[in-house]
Design an enzyme around this catalytic site. Sequence first.
Site, PDB file in Angstrom:
ATOM      1  N   CYS A  55       0.844  -1.277   0.181  1.00 20.86           N
ATOM      2  CA  CYS A  55      -0.149   0.072  -0.148  1.00 20.86           C
ATOM      3  C   CYS A  55       0.808   1.277  -0.078  1.00 20.86           C
ATOM      4  CB  CYS A  55      -0.965   0.127   1.253  1.00 20.86           C
ATOM      5  SG  CYS A  55      -2.129  -1.456   1.134  1.00 20.86           S
TER       6      CYS A  55
ATOM      7  N   HIS B 249      -3.303   7.083   2.031  1.00 20.71           N
ATOM      8  CA  HIS B 249      -3.895   5.890   1.223  1.00 20.71           C
ATOM      9  C   HIS B 249      -5.329   5.571   1.854  1.00 20.71           C
ATOM     10  CE1 HIS B 249      -4.055   1.908   0.880  1.00 20.71           C
ATOM     11  NE2 HIS B 249      -4.020   1.457   1.806  1.00 20.71           N
TER      12      HIS B 249
ATOM     13  N   ASN C  20     -10.265  -0.062  -0.556  1.00 22.25           N
ATOM     14  CA  ASN C  20      -8.589  -0.104  -0.386  1.00 22.25           C
ATOM     15  C   ASN C  20      -7.919  -0.588  -1.818  1.00 22.25           C
ATOM     16  OD1 ASN C  20      -5.925  -0.342   0.004  1.00 22.25           O
ATOM     17  ND2 ASN C  20      -6.277  -1.063   2.127  1.00 22.25           N
TER      18      ASN C  20
HETATM   19  O1  UT7 Z   1      -4.125  -1.071   3.279  1.00 27.59           O
HETATM   20  C1  UT7 Z   1      -3.346  -1.686   4.359  1.00 27.59           C
HETATM   21  C2  UT7 Z   1      -3.671  -1.138   5.681  1.00 27.59           C
HETATM   22  N1  UT7 Z   1      -4.990  -1.764   6.088  1.00 27.59           N
HETATM   23  C3  UT7 Z   1      -5.573  -1.158   6.923  1.00 27.59           C
HETATM   24  O2  UT7 Z   1      -5.414  -0.162   7.181  1.00 27.59           O
HETATM   25  C4  UT7 Z   1      -6.769  -2.157   7.517  1.00 27.59           C
HETATM   26  C5  UT7 Z   1      -6.632  -1.729   9.045  1.00 27.59           C
HETATM   27  N2  UT7 Z   1      -7.938  -2.286   9.798  1.00 27.59           N
HETATM   28  C6  UT7 Z   1      -9.071  -1.926   9.604  1.00 27.59           C
HETATM   29  O3  UT7 Z   1      -9.525  -1.224   8.820  1.00 27.59           O
HETATM   30  C7  UT7 Z   1     -10.078  -2.685  10.555  1.00 27.59           C
HETATM   31  O4  UT7 Z   1      -9.432  -3.079  11.519  1.00 27.59           O
HETATM   32  C8  UT7 Z   1     -11.037  -3.463   9.930  1.00 27.59           C
HETATM   33  C9  UT7 Z   1     -12.092  -2.956   9.096  1.00 27.59           C
HETATM   34  C10 UT7 Z   1     -10.351  -4.565   9.315  1.00 27.59           C
HETATM   35  C11 UT7 Z   1     -11.711  -4.367  11.048  1.00 27.59           C
HETATM   36  O5  UT7 Z   1     -12.663  -3.463  11.769  1.00 27.59           O
HETATM   37  P1  UT7 Z   1     -12.557  -3.544  13.388  1.00 27.59           P
HETATM   38  O6  UT7 Z   1     -13.425  -2.365  14.100  1.00 27.59           O
HETATM   39  O7  UT7 Z   1     -10.994  -3.843  13.723  1.00 27.59           O
HETATM   40  O8  UT7 Z   1     -13.421  -5.096  13.599  1.00 27.59           O
HETATM   41  P2  UT7 Z   1     -12.818  -6.228  14.113  1.00 27.59           P
HETATM   42  O9  UT7 Z   1     -11.719  -6.952  13.305  1.00 27.59           O
HETATM   43  O10 UT7 Z   1     -12.327  -5.975  15.472  1.00 27.59           O
HETATM   44  O11 UT7 Z   1     -14.085  -7.127  14.075  1.00 27.59           O
HETATM   45  C12 UT7 Z   1     -15.391  -6.667  14.821  1.00 27.59           C
HETATM   46  C13 UT7 Z   1     -16.349  -7.960  14.509  1.00 27.59           C
HETATM   47  C14 UT7 Z   1     -16.001  -9.314  14.719  1.00 27.59           C
HETATM   48  O12 UT7 Z   1     -16.789  -9.832  15.377  1.00 27.59           O
HETATM   49  P3  UT7 Z   1     -16.855 -10.275  16.939  1.00 27.59           P
HETATM   50  O13 UT7 Z   1     -15.554 -11.230  17.384  1.00 27.59           O
HETATM   51  O14 UT7 Z   1     -16.716  -9.105  17.574  1.00 27.59           O
HETATM   52  O15 UT7 Z   1     -17.995 -11.031  17.086  1.00 27.59           O
HETATM   53  C15 UT7 Z   1     -15.672  -9.575  13.428  1.00 27.59           C
HETATM   54  O16 UT7 Z   1     -15.996 -11.233  13.127  1.00 27.59           O
HETATM   55  O17 UT7 Z   1     -16.865  -7.651  13.322  1.00 27.59           O
HETATM   56  C16 UT7 Z   1     -16.845  -8.778  12.522  1.00 27.59           C
HETATM   57  N3  UT7 Z   1     -16.641  -8.752  11.322  1.00 27.59           N
HETATM   58  C17 UT7 Z   1     -17.585  -8.609  10.333  1.00 27.59           C
HETATM   59  N4  UT7 Z   1     -18.944  -8.304  10.338  1.00 27.59           N
HETATM   60  C18 UT7 Z   1     -19.650  -8.083   9.453  1.00 27.59           C
HETATM   61  C19 UT7 Z   1     -15.342  -8.922  10.673  1.00 27.59           C
HETATM   62  N5  UT7 Z   1     -15.536  -8.473   9.246  1.00 27.59           N
HETATM   63  C20 UT7 Z   1     -16.990  -8.319   9.198  1.00 27.59           C
HETATM   64  C21 UT7 Z   1     -17.728  -8.362   7.874  1.00 27.59           C
HETATM   65  N6  UT7 Z   1     -19.060  -8.093   8.025  1.00 27.59           N
HETATM   66  N7  UT7 Z   1     -17.283  -8.067   6.790  1.00 27.59           N
END
Ligand code: UT7
Length: 323
Positions: A113, A250, A280
Site C-alpha cells: 500500500c 492512502h 482499498n
Molecule cells: O491497506 C493496508 C492497511 N490496512 C488497513 O489499514 C486495515 C486496517 N484495519 C481496519 O481497517 C479494521 O481493523 C477492519 C475494518 C479490518 C476491521 O474493523 P474492526 O473494528 O477492527 O473490527 P474487528 O476486526 O475487531 O471485528 C469486529 C467484529 C468481529 O466479530 P466479533 O468477534 O466481535 O463477534 C468480526 O468477526 O466484526 C466481525 N466482522 C464482520 N462482520 C460483518 C469482521 N468482518 C466483518 C464483515 N461483516 N465483513
Amino acid sequence: MIRAVITGTGSALPARRVSNAQLAETVDTSDEWIVERTGIRFRHIADEHETTATLGADAARAALAAAGAAARDIDLIVLATATPDQTFPSSATKIQALLGIDDCVAFDVAAVCSGFLYALQVADSMIRAGAVRRALVIGSETFSRILDWEDRATCVLFGDGAGAIVLEARESDAAADAQGVLAVRLHADGRHNQLLYVDGGPSTTGTVGKLRMKGREVFRHAVVNLAAVLTETMAAAGLAPDAIDWLVPHQANARILDATAKKLGLSPEKVVVTVDRHANTSAASVPLALDTAVRDGRIKHGDLIVLEAMGGGFTWGAAVVRF
Ligand code: UT7
C-alpha cells in the site's frame, strides 16, 4: 536546482462496480457493518480482460493527456504494485509496450500500500540526479485476484484500480513555495510481516496465495505511523503542519483517516476521502485520490499537498509536494 514537478494526473477503474449489498448476497456481511467500520460503499472488480497492466496503461494515458505529453517523451516508468500480471517480466514493461514506447527505463516497485510513495521517491531521485527528465509514476492493483472471498474480514475491504502521475524535471529555486516534490520520507519495519501478508509466492509455495490480515493490529500501527511520518516529512520540507492545503492519504479505512487527521489537529475538510467509492486499492489508492481531487477542482496549482500511506511489511511514508 532541479525539482520533479507533477504535470498531469490520471486514473482508471474497472467497469464493474460492486456495492456492499451485492457483496452481502454471497458473503456473511452487511452494508451497515462495512459503512460503519470502514466508510466503504463500492469497490470496482476487474473482469478477465482487465489486468494490473491494462489498468495502469489506461491511468498513464489519462495522466499523459493531462500533462500534454506524448508517450514517446517518457524516459522512466516506475510501477508500484503487489499484484503484477506475471511474476516476471515486470508489469511496468507491459505498460511500456501498451503505451507504444520503444525504449525507456521501466521496472516495478513492491511496497504494497505504500508502493506509490516508494515509486515517487525513486522517480524524484532519478530526476533530481539528472538520470531522466520525464517519468510516469503509476500505482496499479488487482487485489480481487488475491482475496479469499470466503474471509469476510478482508474481502469486503479491497478493490481494483490504477492511478498515475507524470513527473517532470524543472529548474527551480530552493524556496519552500517552489513547485514540485519538496520532501519524501520512507520507512519499513519487517518485524510486522505477519500482520498483513499473502500466504503464497514463487519461492515458497509456488502459488500466488491469498491476502491475510490482522486488521485491528494494522489499524493501531497505521494511525501512529502515519501521524509520525507526516510530521517528520513536513519538518524535512521546512513547513509547519498548518501549511497543508490537502492531505491525500492512502484510502484503507475512513476511520484511520479521521483518527490521523485528529491526531495532527488537521481539519477533516482538508482530507481527500475516496475510500467510499473504490475501497482499498493498495498502491493505486493515493494516485486515485489525487486524480479525483485534481479533476473535481479541489486541488489547484500552487496548493501544498501531502501524500501518505502505510501497508504490508510494514512499510510507510509521506511526500510533501507543491502542486
Ligand atoms: O491497506 C493496508 C492497511 N490496512 C488497513 O489499514 C486495515 C486496517 N484495519 C481496519 O481497517 C479494521 O481493523 C477492519 C475494518 C479490518 C476491521 O474493523 P474492526 O473494528 O477492527 O473490527 P474487528 O476486526 O475487531 O471485528 C469486529 C467484529 C468481529 O466479530 P466479533 O468477534 O466481535 O463477534 C468480526 O468477526 O466484526 C466481525 N466482522 C464482520 N462482520 C460483518 C469482521 N468482518 C466483518 C464483515 N461483516 N465483513
